[in-house]
Design a protein around this motif. Structure first.
Motif, mmCIF file in Angstrom:
data_model
loop_
_atom_site.group_PDB
_atom_site.id
_atom_site.type_symbol
_atom_site.label_atom_id
_atom_site.label_comp_id
_atom_site.label_asym_id
_atom_site.label_seq_id
_atom_site.Cartn_x
_atom_site.Cartn_y
_atom_site.Cartn_z
ATOM 1 N N GLY A 1 44.169 -4.935 -44.057
ATOM 2 C CA GLY A 1 43.390 -4.621 -42.623
ATOM 3 C C GLY A 1 42.984 -5.813 -41.996
ATOM 4 N N GLU A 2 42.431 -6.768 -42.827
ATOM 5 C CA GLU A 2 41.895 -7.935 -42.027
ATOM 6 C C GLU A 2 43.315 -8.536 -41.483
ATOM 7 O OE1 GLU A 2 38.376 -9.030 -45.321
ATOM 8 O OE2 GLU A 2 40.563 -10.118 -45.335
ATOM 9 N N LEU A 3 44.459 -8.864 -42.262
ATOM 10 C CA LEU A 3 45.564 -9.525 -41.498
ATOM 11 C C LEU A 3 46.071 -8.734 -40.211
ATOM 12 C CD1 LEU A 3 47.418 -10.484 -44.808
ATOM 13 C CD2 LEU A 3 46.276 -12.125 -43.107
ATOM 14 N N ARG A 4 45.951 -7.272 -40.404
ATOM 15 C CA ARG A 4 46.368 -6.511 -39.177
ATOM 16 C C ARG A 4 45.404 -6.751 -37.835
ATOM 17 N NH1 ARG A 4 46.338 -0.179 -40.011
ATOM 18 N NH2 ARG A 4 44.183 -0.769 -39.799
ATOM 19 N N HIS A 5 44.517 -6.859 -37.825
ATOM 20 C CA HIS A 5 43.490 -6.950 -37.108
ATOM 21 C C HIS A 5 43.453 -8.425 -36.448
ATOM 22 C CE1 HIS A 5 41.560 -3.295 -37.169
ATOM 23 N NE2 HIS A 5 41.132 -3.248 -38.520
ATOM 24 N N LEU A 6 43.899 -9.431 -37.364
ATOM 25 C CA LEU A 6 44.053 -10.989 -36.928
ATOM 26 C C LEU A 6 45.428 -10.857 -36.178
ATOM 27 C CD1 LEU A 6 43.064 -12.885 -39.988
ATOM 28 C CD2 LEU A 6 41.892 -12.702 -37.741
ATOM 29 N N ILE A 7 46.212 -10.448 -36.380
ATOM 30 C CA ILE A 7 47.368 -10.309 -35.604
ATOM 31 C C ILE A 7 47.627 -9.122 -34.389
ATOM 32 C CG2 ILE A 7 50.157 -9.591 -35.741
ATOM 33 C CD1 ILE A 7 49.783 -9.995 -38.833
ATOM 34 N N LYS A 8 46.816 -8.348 -34.371
ATOM 35 C CA LYS A 8 46.482 -7.494 -33.309
ATOM 36 C C LYS A 8 45.687 -8.168 -32.323
ATOM 37 C CE LYS A 8 45.655 -3.129 -33.232
ATOM 38 N NZ LYS A 8 45.009 -1.778 -33.913
ATOM 39 N N GLY A 9 44.888 -9.040 -32.503
ATOM 40 C CA GLY A 9 44.018 -9.841 -31.821
ATOM 41 C C GLY A 9 42.583 -9.149 -31.591
ATOM 42 N N SER A 10 42.253 -8.270 -32.503
ATOM 43 C CA SER A 10 41.064 -7.517 -32.218
ATOM 44 C C SER A 10 40.103 -7.600 -33.324
ATOM 45 C CB SER A 10 41.405 -5.950 -32.384
ATOM 46 O OG SER A 10 41.965 -5.530 -33.309
#
Length: 279
Positions: free
Chosen positions: A270-279
């Motif tokens: 979840g943390e990596l997904r948010h970092l990649i999405k920029g949110s």
């Protein structure tokens, strides 16, 4: 089932045990069409050799061939356009959605009777014991393989979906380790190349898991574990609800034994997904 009632045994009358098998097939033809010889023998309460002897009396080489005949009668395995024409002809007017939901709901309920918790746990142990899981299927089965590997990846397991292509399968098997998992998904049909891939993977030391709703005759000893998915008799109207539910249950069973390790992996995902999405 007409195959049981119309074929004349080739070597004397049926024994009491064989009559018990016939009665079970008549009562629940869906199970007879889908379950392996070992699973059906356990269900009926007889030895698997009794099923084999019955098949021989009915003129078949073995039980898988008899089961394939039962399967063709249960699902009327003629040409796709003929199945669809028959299906549309029997469809109640104004009840398309309700009829589909009813059929899939019945098949979903049947899932609990065809796959035991012990079977599910055995399949989960294959995934948990592998450093890497390869999943393979064709068409809709390929989609289900994608769903499985995606969900396993989210909980920190190394899993990859590969196309049903001899070159690709060989390449991935060659780079994996003995003891890893090979998951074959065969919904609606069992491609011959997939059967050969399972055999090669098993001989190479892989733990082989088969998820299927077909009953095509093949060496049932090839997979370490087989999960048989019930299907609606209305093949042309069938959805992927039931096999997807099974895959969800399998991933949950595998995840449960990982405990905090899985929770940490999901958190990191979840943390990596948010970092990649920029949110």
């Amino acid at each position: 089932m007409s195959i049981i009632r119309t074929l004349t045994p080739t070597s004397g009358s049926l024994t009491a045990t064989e009559q018990k098998i016939v009665a079970a097939v008549e009562a629940e033809p869906m199970k007879a069409a889908m379950l392996s010889v070992a699973a059906l023998a356990k269900e009926v309460g007889v030895h698997r050799s009794s099923l084999v002897r019955l098949a021989h009396k009915l003129g078949f080489d073995g039980y898988p061939e008899l089961r394939a005949q039962i399967h063709s009668e249960v699902f009327r395995a003629n040409e796709p356009e003929e199945r669809l024409r028959e299906r549309l002809g029997n469809l109640p007017v104004g009840q398309v959605l309700s009829d589909l939901v009813k059929r899939e709901t019945n098949a979903l309920a049947e899932l609990q009777t065809m796959i035991s918790e012990a079977d599910l746990e055995a399949a989960a142990q294959i995934l948990n014991g592998a450093q890497r899981t390869l999943a393979c299927g064709e068409g809709s089965s390929g989609f289900l393989a994608d769903v499985l590997t995606d969900r396993l990846g989210r909980v920190g397991m190394v899993a990859e979906s590969i196309p049903l292509n001899p070159r690709e399968i060989a390449k991935h098997l060659a780079s994996a380790n003995s003891g890893d998992a090979f998951v074959a998904v065969a919904v609606t049909r069992m491609p011959e190349v997939l059967v050969r891939a399972m055999a090669v993977a098993r001989n190479a030391g892989f733990q082989v898991l088969l998820i299927t709703d077909t009953s095509v005759p093949f060496d049932e000893t090839i997979p370490n574990v087989t999960l048989t998915v019930p299907r609606s008799a209305a093949i042309e109207a069938q959805t992927l609800v039931v096999p997807t539910a099974l895959i969800s249950a399998l991933v949950l069973a595998a995840t449960k034994s990982l405990g905090n390790e899985a929770l940490e992996a999901v958190k990191r995902y979840g943390e990596l997904r948010h970092l990649i999405k920029g949110s």
